[in-house]
Design an enzyme around this catalytic site. Sequence first.
Site, mmCIF file in Angstrom:
data_model
loop_
_atom_site.group_PDB
_atom_site.id
_atom_site.type_symbol
_atom_site.label_atom_id
_atom_site.label_comp_id
_atom_site.label_asym_id
_atom_site.label_seq_id
_atom_site.Cartn_x
_atom_site.Cartn_y
_atom_site.Cartn_z
ATOM 1 N N SER A 12 0.821 -1.210 0.000
ATOM 2 C CA SER A 12 0.000 0.000 0.000
ATOM 3 C C SER A 12 0.854 1.258 0.000
ATOM 4 C CB SER A 12 -0.909 0.013 1.240
ATOM 5 O OG SER A 12 -0.126 0.017 2.423
ATOM 6 N N GLY A 44 -5.832 -0.766 5.638
ATOM 7 C CA GLY A 44 -6.468 -1.279 6.847
ATOM 8 C C GLY A 44 -7.755 -0.569 7.211
ATOM 9 N N CYS A 75 1.924 -7.165 1.857
ATOM 10 C CA CYS A 75 0.968 -6.426 2.683
ATOM 11 C C CYS A 75 0.047 -7.448 3.329
ATOM 12 C CB CYS A 75 0.180 -5.446 1.820
ATOM 13 S SG CYS A 75 -1.147 -4.583 2.693
ATOM 14 N N ASN A 76 0.132 -7.583 4.648
ATOM 15 C CA ASN A 76 -0.724 -8.517 5.362
ATOM 16 C C ASN A 76 -2.195 -8.209 5.147
ATOM 17 O OD1 ASN A 76 0.962 -10.249 7.606
ATOM 18 N ND2 ASN A 76 1.966 -8.309 7.181
ATOM 19 N N CYS A 190 2.873 -6.163 9.748
ATOM 20 C CA CYS A 190 2.732 -5.156 8.688
ATOM 21 C C CYS A 190 4.139 -4.870 8.207
ATOM 22 C CB CYS A 190 2.062 -3.884 9.203
ATOM 23 S SG CYS A 190 2.071 -2.507 8.018
ATOM 24 N N THR A 191 4.350 -4.893 6.902
ATOM 25 C CA THR A 191 5.717 -4.747 6.394
ATOM 26 C C THR A 191 6.269 -3.339 6.609
ATOM 27 O OG1 THR A 191 4.785 -4.379 4.171
ATOM 28 C CG2 THR A 191 5.576 -6.599 4.700
#
Length: 267
Positions: A12, A44, A75-76, A190-191
Amino acid sequence: MQDRQPILIFDSGIGGLTVLRELRLLLPYETILYVADDAGFPLGDWEEPPLKERLLQLFDGLLVRFQPKASVIACNTAFTLAGEALRAAQPDHAFVGTVPAIKPAAERTASGLVSVLATPGTVRRAYTKNLIDSFATQCHVRLVGSDALAAHAEQELRGEPVSDEALKAEIDACFLEKDGRRTDIVVLACTHYPFLANRFRKLAPWPVDWLDPAGAIARQVVRVLGDDLYLEPVSVPDTAHFTSGQSTASLKRLLAGFGLSLAAPKN
Protein backbone atom coordinates in the site's frame (compact mmCIF):
# COMPACT_ATOMS: atom_id res chain seq x y z
CA MET A 1 6.54 -6.91 -23.66
CA GLN A 2 9.69 -6.44 -21.60
CA ASP A 3 12.83 -8.43 -22.42
CA ARG A 4 13.03 -9.59 -18.81
CA GLN A 5 10.08 -10.48 -16.65
CA PRO A 6 10.26 -8.67 -13.32
CA ILE A 7 9.31 -9.82 -9.86
CA LEU A 8 6.44 -7.56 -8.81
CA ILE A 9 6.38 -6.42 -5.19
CA PHE A 10 3.08 -4.88 -4.10
CA ASP A 11 2.24 -2.86 -1.00
CA SER A 12 0.00 0.00 0.00
CA GLY A 13 3.02 2.27 0.41
CA ILE A 14 6.70 1.91 1.22
CA GLY A 15 6.44 -0.98 3.67
CA GLY A 16 7.20 -3.52 0.95
CA LEU A 17 10.69 -2.06 0.69
CA THR A 18 11.57 -4.21 3.73
CA VAL A 19 10.86 -7.26 1.55
CA LEU A 20 12.67 -5.76 -1.43
CA ARG A 21 15.78 -5.32 0.71
CA GLU A 22 15.81 -9.02 1.68
CA LEU A 23 14.93 -10.20 -1.82
CA ARG A 24 17.86 -8.36 -3.38
CA LEU A 25 20.26 -10.19 -1.07
CA LEU A 26 19.01 -13.56 -2.32
CA LEU A 27 18.26 -12.72 -5.96
CA PRO A 28 20.65 -9.94 -6.98
CA TYR A 29 20.18 -10.39 -10.73
CA GLU A 30 16.39 -10.26 -10.83
CA THR A 31 14.55 -7.23 -12.16
CA ILE A 32 12.23 -5.72 -9.57
CA LEU A 33 9.00 -3.85 -10.19
CA TYR A 34 7.66 -2.13 -7.08
CA VAL A 35 4.00 -1.12 -7.05
CA ALA A 36 2.53 0.96 -4.22
CA ASP A 37 -1.21 1.52 -4.07
CA ASP A 38 -0.72 4.70 -2.11
CA ALA A 39 -3.96 6.10 -3.56
CA GLY A 40 -5.71 3.56 -1.34
CA PHE A 41 -3.45 3.98 1.72
CA PRO A 42 -4.07 2.92 4.43
CA LEU A 43 -5.69 -0.32 3.26
CA GLY A 44 -6.47 -1.28 6.85
CA ASP A 45 -9.22 1.36 6.95
CA TRP A 46 -11.16 -0.10 4.00
CA GLU A 47 -14.29 -2.21 4.22
CA GLU A 48 -13.58 -5.70 2.94
CA PRO A 49 -15.78 -5.95 -0.22
CA PRO A 50 -14.57 -2.74 -1.91
CA LEU A 51 -10.95 -3.43 -0.99
CA LYS A 52 -11.08 -6.94 -2.43
CA GLU A 53 -12.63 -5.61 -5.63
CA ARG A 54 -9.97 -2.89 -5.85
CA LEU A 55 -7.15 -5.41 -5.49
CA LEU A 56 -8.59 -7.79 -8.08
CA GLN A 57 -9.04 -4.99 -10.61
CA LEU A 58 -5.60 -3.58 -9.91
CA PHE A 59 -3.87 -6.91 -10.51
CA ASP A 60 -5.90 -7.55 -13.65
CA GLY A 61 -4.21 -4.49 -15.10
CA LEU A 62 -0.76 -5.01 -13.59
CA LEU A 63 -0.34 -8.55 -14.87
CA VAL A 64 -1.33 -7.58 -18.40
CA ARG A 65 0.80 -4.46 -18.46
CA PHE A 66 4.01 -5.77 -16.86
CA GLN A 67 3.80 -9.57 -17.24
CA PRO A 68 5.77 -10.34 -14.07
CA LYS A 69 7.12 -13.84 -13.42
CA ALA A 70 5.75 -13.69 -9.86
CA SER A 71 3.99 -11.23 -7.58
CA VAL A 72 4.78 -10.68 -3.92
CA ILE A 73 1.86 -9.27 -1.95
CA ALA A 74 3.99 -7.57 0.70
CA CYS A 75 0.97 -6.43 2.68
CA ASN A 76 -0.72 -8.52 5.36
CA THR A 77 -3.94 -6.53 5.05
CA ALA A 78 -4.20 -7.15 1.31
CA PHE A 79 -3.16 -10.79 1.25
CA THR A 80 -5.19 -12.02 4.21
CA LEU A 81 -8.25 -10.55 2.50
CA ALA A 82 -7.69 -11.18 -1.21
CA GLY A 83 -4.94 -13.77 -1.54
CA GLU A 84 -7.26 -16.68 -2.29
CA ALA A 85 -9.35 -14.57 -4.67
CA LEU A 86 -6.26 -13.40 -6.55
CA ARG A 87 -5.01 -16.95 -6.99
CA ALA A 88 -8.44 -18.06 -8.18
CA ALA A 89 -8.67 -15.16 -10.65
CA GLN A 90 -5.11 -15.68 -11.94
CA PRO A 91 -4.50 -19.45 -11.66
CA ASP A 92 -1.46 -19.43 -13.95
CA HIS A 93 0.38 -16.73 -12.01
CA ALA A 94 2.59 -17.25 -8.96
CA PHE A 95 1.60 -15.19 -5.92
CA VAL A 96 3.70 -15.11 -2.75
CA GLY A 97 1.74 -13.80 0.18
CA THR A 98 2.41 -12.12 3.47
CA VAL A 99 0.59 -13.34 6.56
CA PRO A 100 1.18 -12.72 10.27
CA ALA A 101 4.12 -14.85 11.45
CA ILE A 102 2.07 -16.55 14.15
CA LYS A 103 3.37 -20.08 13.53
CA PRO A 104 7.09 -19.22 14.01
CA ALA A 105 6.21 -17.04 16.99
CA ALA A 106 4.38 -19.93 18.64
CA GLU A 107 7.37 -22.19 17.99
CA ARG A 108 9.88 -19.74 19.48
CA THR A 109 8.11 -18.31 22.51
CA ALA A 110 9.40 -19.38 25.91
CA SER A 111 6.77 -17.59 28.00
CA GLY A 112 3.77 -18.55 25.88
CA LEU A 113 2.76 -14.87 25.63
CA VAL A 114 2.83 -13.55 22.06
CA SER A 115 1.51 -10.28 20.65
CA VAL A 116 0.65 -9.57 17.03
CA LEU A 117 1.05 -5.92 16.07
CA ALA A 118 -0.97 -5.25 12.92
CA THR A 119 -3.34 -2.95 11.11
CA PRO A 120 -6.99 -3.05 12.21
CA GLY A 121 -7.82 -4.82 8.95
CA THR A 122 -5.40 -7.68 9.64
CA VAL A 123 -6.62 -7.98 13.25
CA ARG A 124 -10.22 -8.35 12.03
CA ARG A 125 -9.49 -11.02 9.43
CA ALA A 126 -10.80 -14.54 9.92
CA TYR A 127 -7.52 -15.60 8.25
CA THR A 128 -5.55 -14.25 11.23
CA LYS A 129 -7.77 -15.99 13.76
CA ASN A 130 -7.49 -19.23 11.79
CA LEU A 131 -3.70 -19.02 12.02
CA ILE A 132 -3.98 -18.76 15.79
CA ASP A 133 -6.38 -21.71 15.95
CA SER A 134 -4.11 -23.78 13.71
CA PHE A 135 -0.69 -23.03 15.16
CA ALA A 136 -0.88 -21.22 18.51
CA THR A 137 -3.54 -22.83 20.67
CA GLN A 138 -0.91 -23.48 23.35
CA CYS A 139 -0.11 -19.75 23.54
CA HIS A 140 -1.88 -16.64 24.70
CA VAL A 141 -1.93 -14.49 21.55
CA ARG A 142 -2.87 -10.85 21.92
CA LEU A 143 -3.94 -9.03 18.73
CA VAL A 144 -3.02 -5.35 18.80
CA GLY A 145 -4.44 -3.18 16.01
CA SER A 146 -2.83 0.15 15.21
CA ASP A 147 -4.48 2.82 13.10
CA ALA A 148 -1.36 4.97 12.98
CA LEU A 149 1.87 2.96 12.79
CA ALA A 150 1.96 2.44 9.02
CA ALA A 151 1.59 6.17 8.51
CA HIS A 152 4.24 6.82 11.18
CA ALA A 153 6.65 4.54 9.31
CA GLU A 154 6.01 6.45 6.10
CA GLN A 155 6.71 9.71 7.93
CA GLU A 156 9.88 8.38 9.51
CA LEU A 157 11.31 7.16 6.21
CA ARG A 158 10.58 10.50 4.58
CA GLY A 159 12.52 12.29 7.29
CA GLU A 160 9.50 13.60 9.17
CA PRO A 161 10.09 13.00 12.89
CA VAL A 162 7.62 10.91 14.88
CA SER A 163 7.66 11.41 18.65
CA ASP A 164 8.48 8.67 21.14
CA GLU A 165 5.13 9.30 22.79
CA ALA A 166 3.23 8.65 19.55
CA LEU A 167 5.03 5.34 18.96
CA LYS A 168 4.82 4.22 22.57
CA ALA A 169 1.05 4.74 22.58
CA GLU A 170 0.75 2.28 19.68
CA ILE A 171 2.93 -0.50 21.11
CA ASP A 172 2.13 -0.37 24.83
CA ALA A 173 -0.72 -2.88 24.52
CA CYS A 174 1.73 -5.50 23.16
CA PHE A 175 3.31 -5.98 26.58
CA LEU A 176 1.51 -8.32 28.95
CA GLU A 177 2.54 -9.70 32.34
CA LYS A 178 0.62 -12.79 33.48
CA ASP A 179 1.33 -15.31 36.26
CA GLY A 180 4.96 -14.24 36.50
CA ARG A 181 5.45 -14.45 32.72
CA ARG A 182 5.96 -11.66 30.20
CA THR A 183 5.36 -11.23 26.50
CA ASP A 184 8.56 -12.34 24.79
CA ILE A 185 7.66 -12.10 21.08
CA VAL A 186 5.90 -9.36 19.12
CA VAL A 187 4.99 -10.27 15.56
CA LEU A 188 5.38 -7.32 13.19
CA ALA A 189 2.34 -8.10 11.04
CA CYS A 190 2.73 -5.16 8.69
CA THR A 191 5.72 -4.75 6.39
CA HIS A 192 5.92 -1.06 7.33
CA TYR A 193 6.71 -1.83 10.96
CA PRO A 194 10.29 -3.18 10.66
CA PHE A 195 11.36 0.33 9.66
CA LEU A 196 10.42 1.37 13.20
CA ALA A 197 11.85 -1.68 14.98
CA ASN A 198 14.90 0.10 16.39
CA ARG A 199 12.63 2.76 17.87
CA PHE A 200 10.38 0.03 19.30
CA ARG A 201 13.36 -1.65 21.01
CA LYS A 202 14.26 1.58 22.80
CA LEU A 203 10.69 2.22 23.92
CA ALA A 204 9.81 -1.32 25.02
CA PRO A 205 9.42 -1.85 28.80
CA TRP A 206 11.48 -5.06 28.52
CA PRO A 207 13.38 -6.86 25.70
CA VAL A 208 11.33 -8.93 23.29
CA ASP A 209 11.93 -10.58 19.92
CA TRP A 210 10.42 -8.34 17.24
CA LEU A 211 9.57 -10.89 14.54
CA ASP A 212 10.11 -9.47 11.06
CA PRO A 213 8.80 -11.76 8.28
CA ALA A 214 10.63 -10.08 5.38
CA GLY A 215 13.43 -12.66 5.21
CA ALA A 216 10.97 -15.56 5.20
CA ILE A 217 8.96 -13.94 2.41
CA ALA A 218 12.11 -13.53 0.31
CA ARG A 219 13.07 -17.16 0.85
CA GLN A 220 9.61 -18.26 -0.26
CA VAL A 221 10.03 -16.28 -3.50
CA VAL A 222 13.25 -18.22 -4.14
CA ARG A 223 11.42 -21.51 -3.58
CA VAL A 224 8.53 -20.52 -5.85
CA LEU A 225 10.78 -19.44 -8.72
CA GLY A 226 12.94 -22.54 -8.57
CA ASP A 227 15.22 -22.53 -11.60
CA ASP A 228 13.43 -19.61 -13.26
CA LEU A 229 16.21 -17.21 -12.31
CA TYR A 230 18.45 -14.79 -14.17
CA LEU A 231 22.10 -15.69 -13.73
CA GLU A 232 23.76 -12.45 -14.75
CA PRO A 233 23.09 -8.74 -14.31
CA VAL A 234 21.54 -6.62 -16.98
CA SER A 235 21.12 -2.88 -17.33
CA VAL A 236 17.33 -2.92 -16.95
CA PRO A 237 16.41 -0.35 -14.29
CA ASP A 238 14.25 -1.35 -11.35
CA THR A 239 11.24 0.92 -11.19
CA ALA A 240 8.53 1.93 -8.74
CA HIS A 241 4.98 2.86 -9.63
CA PHE A 242 2.73 4.74 -7.21
CA THR A 243 -0.98 4.69 -7.97
CA SER A 244 -1.50 8.25 -6.73
CA GLY A 245 0.95 9.57 -9.32
CA GLN A 246 2.94 11.42 -6.67
CA SER A 247 6.41 12.45 -7.78
CA THR A 248 8.08 14.41 -4.99
CA ALA A 249 11.80 14.96 -4.62
CA SER A 250 11.77 13.29 -1.19
CA LEU A 251 10.07 10.16 -2.56
CA LYS A 252 12.52 9.92 -5.46
CA ARG A 253 15.44 10.25 -3.04
CA LEU A 254 14.01 7.58 -0.75
CA LEU A 255 13.43 5.13 -3.59
CA ALA A 256 16.90 5.76 -5.01
CA GLY A 257 18.30 4.52 -1.71
CA PHE A 258 16.65 1.19 -2.46
CA GLY A 259 17.86 1.12 -6.06
CA LEU A 260 14.52 2.16 -7.57
CA SER A 261 13.65 4.91 -10.01
CA LEU A 262 10.17 6.42 -9.83
CA ALA A 263 8.23 5.81 -13.02
CA ALA A 264 6.37 8.66 -14.62
CA PRO A 265 2.61 8.56 -13.92
CA LYS A 266 0.59 6.71 -16.55
CA ASN A 267 -1.51 9.06 -18.63
